[in-house]
Design an enzyme around this catalytic site. Structure first.
Site, short mmCIF file in Angstrom:
data_model
loop_
_atom_site.label_atom_id
_atom_site.label_comp_id
_atom_site.label_asym_id
_atom_site.label_seq_id
_atom_site.Cartn_x
_atom_site.Cartn_y
_atom_site.Cartn_z
N CYS A 44 -0.68 2.67 4.92
CA CYS A 44 0.25 3.63 4.33
C CYS A 44 -0.39 4.99 4.07
CB CYS A 44 0.84 3.07 3.03
SG CYS A 44 -0.39 2.66 1.79
N GLU A 73 4.71 1.71 -4.82
CA GLU A 73 3.85 2.48 -3.91
C GLU A 73 4.38 2.25 -2.52
OE1 GLU A 73 1.52 3.02 -1.04
OE2 GLU A 73 0.11 1.59 -1.92
N GLU A 85 7.23 7.31 9.70
CA GLU A 85 6.02 6.49 9.61
C GLU A 85 6.00 5.49 10.76
OE1 GLU A 85 3.54 4.39 6.03
OE2 GLU A 85 5.68 3.97 6.12
N LYS A 106 4.63 -12.48 -5.25
CA LYS A 106 5.23 -12.81 -3.96
C LYS A 106 4.46 -12.06 -2.88
CE LYS A 106 8.80 -12.04 -0.65
NZ LYS A 106 7.76 -11.85 0.38
#
Length: 501
Positions: A294, A260, A392, A185
């Site tokens: 990331c 992750e 973040e 996906k």
């Protein structure tokens, strides 16, 4: 169906890819993708349904249980994967254009992504030929044991929007190399390259059903896929919040998972560093891929004795960075993924100002352009209490904090809920090795940044997740061990023989 890129064949349109071919699927409507740099519609994807997921999982299960792929030799699987790498390379510019259109990243970075996808696929092909187990011949008289490594089965892979082709290639070729079958996906923002590569895999000779792609939203396709009892393993890359939901879904049927997740990396510059290299590293660390990365080095820690001079040079270099059309070869920062994300980044900038950080560059949504652009932005004198230190941002925003001692640097770096990556700039090998050992992250790099090779595994700790991507460890995520103990010769009875037998 699959059309070409806009510049070649008009707007691209994709159906679901299940069982080795494009099929209509059963979802209603479609997902329209507009280029974040221009607002023009560039693609449509099928709006997947749970029934589409069921069909894809069934196709993958049949391919795994009855098809030839897991029963091929490692050499045969490697040949298919190497042909796939050849085809990705041959279609490089087409895939690059799709990445730029859908993600908004500068074209030179998109080229690096596709080249990286080729390298990852070739490396995975080499691992297919090296898949091996162990034998034990000294465990007792007449006993021999074999520990074999088998494919884990049908795997669900979920990839994010910021590196669609690259992160796909950190998962799919490794799963296929192990003999697994795949249901992928992709992000609903950037599904194009997933469909393109799936079609190329079929062209390369991958058996039908070994690689399926279902587009759609997380609440429908993603949740149904990760909770599906027909899935043996889930590998997810994305936000920490969504990763937590993925792990909860897999727990329903006790499937193995690897996630992750987010990061808030420290980029630590010591006074004895090569400062010119570290300046470039500071820019690369936060402005690469528009800051939507990331492993971004978004927290820059600079030793106080060099801070004023170093920060001034970083600001001068950043001020000269070009924000604009991602198809322009000179562009440094392209468009952010959508308007909601642009507003999120702008909100963090406003919060940094309100919290008392010193804004030394930028701070504004870039005006005069149709798309979702934000200026290169730098804050100095950022404190751990501030949201721009802790959360973040995922945009072109750099937070700078000064430190005095090595202990200060380590304490600041580890003061985060995340633990994906960290970076060190120093020419003192004692400093590099000592600090690297103390940093709580799965990835540490010294005197380079956002670097790597297919052989090197990536993992996280704390809120950045668990499990491995790339390298031998990433390959082994898609395998499971089986122990076979063999007794040869006579066996001493455990229970005495009675009754005249």
């Amino acid at each position: 169906m699959r059309s070409g890129s806009r510049s070649e064949m008009g707007m691209r349109s994709y159906q679901q890819f299940i069982g080795g071919r494009f099929v209509a699927g059963s979802g209603t409507g479609s997902i329209e993708r507009r280029a974040p740099a221009s607002g023009e519609q560039v693609a449509t994807y099928a709006n997947g349904s749970p029934a589409d997921v069921d069909l894809a999982v069934e196709s993958a299960r049949t391919a795994f249980e009855e098809g030839p792929w897991p029963r091929m030799s490692g050499m045969e699987r490697a040949e298919v994967l190497n042909r796939l790498a050849d085809l990705i390379h041959a279609n490089r510019e087409r895939l690059v254009r799709i990445e730029v259109e859908e993600v908004g990243k500068p074209i030179r970075f998109a080229r690096g992504d596709i080249d990286g996808a080729v390298g990852l696929t070739r490396y995975a092909a080499s691992l297919a030929m090296q898949m091996a187990g162990l034998s034990y011949t000294n465990i007792g008289e007449g006993k021999t044991a074999l520990v074999t490594r088998d494919p884990v089965g049908v795997v669900a892979l979920i990839t994010p929007w910021n590196f669609p082709a690259l992160i796909l290639s950190q998962k799919v070729p490794f799963a296929l190399a192990a003999g697994c079958s795949v249901v992928l996906k992709p992000s609903e923002f950037t599904s194009g390259s997933a469909f393109e590569i799936a079609a190329l895999a079929s062209e390369a000779g991958l058996p039908a059903g070994a690689f399926n792609v279902v587009s759609g939203y997380g609440a429908t396709v993603g949740d149904h896929l990760t909770a599906h009892p027909g899935i043996d393993f889930v590998s997810f890359t994305g936000s920490t919040r969504t990763g937590s939901r993925v792990v909860a879904n897999t727990s329903r049927h006790l499937a193995k998972s690897s996630v992750e997740l987010g990061g808030k990396s420290a980029n630590i510059v010591f006074a004895d560093a090569d400062l010119d290299a570290a300046i470039d590293g500071a820019l690369m660390g936060v402005f690469f891929n528009n800051g939507e990365c990331c492993v971004s080095g978004s927290r820059l820690f600079v030793q106080s004795s060099i801070a004023d001079q170093f920060i001034a040079k970083v600001v001068v270099r950043a001020r000269a960075m070009k924000v604009g059309d991602p198809f322009d070869e000179d562009t440094d920062i392209g468009a952010l993924i959508d308007s909601n994300h642009l507003e999120k980044v702008a909100g963090f900038v406003r919060g940094g100002i309100e919290d008392g950080a010193e804004l030394v560059l930028g701070g504004n949504v870039a005006g005069g352009m149709a798309g979702h652009f934000h200026e290169a932005t730098i804050f100095d004198r950022v404190e751990p209490r501030m949201a721009i230190f802790r959360e973040e941002i995922f945009g072109p925003v750099l937070s700078i904090t000064r430190f005095d001692t090595t202990d200060d640097a380590v304490r600041l770096a580890n003061d985060t809920a995340y633990g994906l990556s960290n970076y060190i700039w120093s020419k003192n090998i004692d400093t590099v090795l000592t600090v690297a050992k103390r940093l709580r992250s799965g990835w540490v790099q010294a005197n380079t940044i956002i670097d790597g090779a297919p052989q090197l595994p990536l993992t996280g700790v704390k809120g950045s997740g668990f499990g491995y991507e790339m390298g031998q460890a990433g390959f082994e995520e898609f395998t499971q061990l089986k122990t076979l103990l063999i007794q040869t010769g006579s066996r001493t009875p455990v229970f005495p023989i009675r009754g005249g037998q």
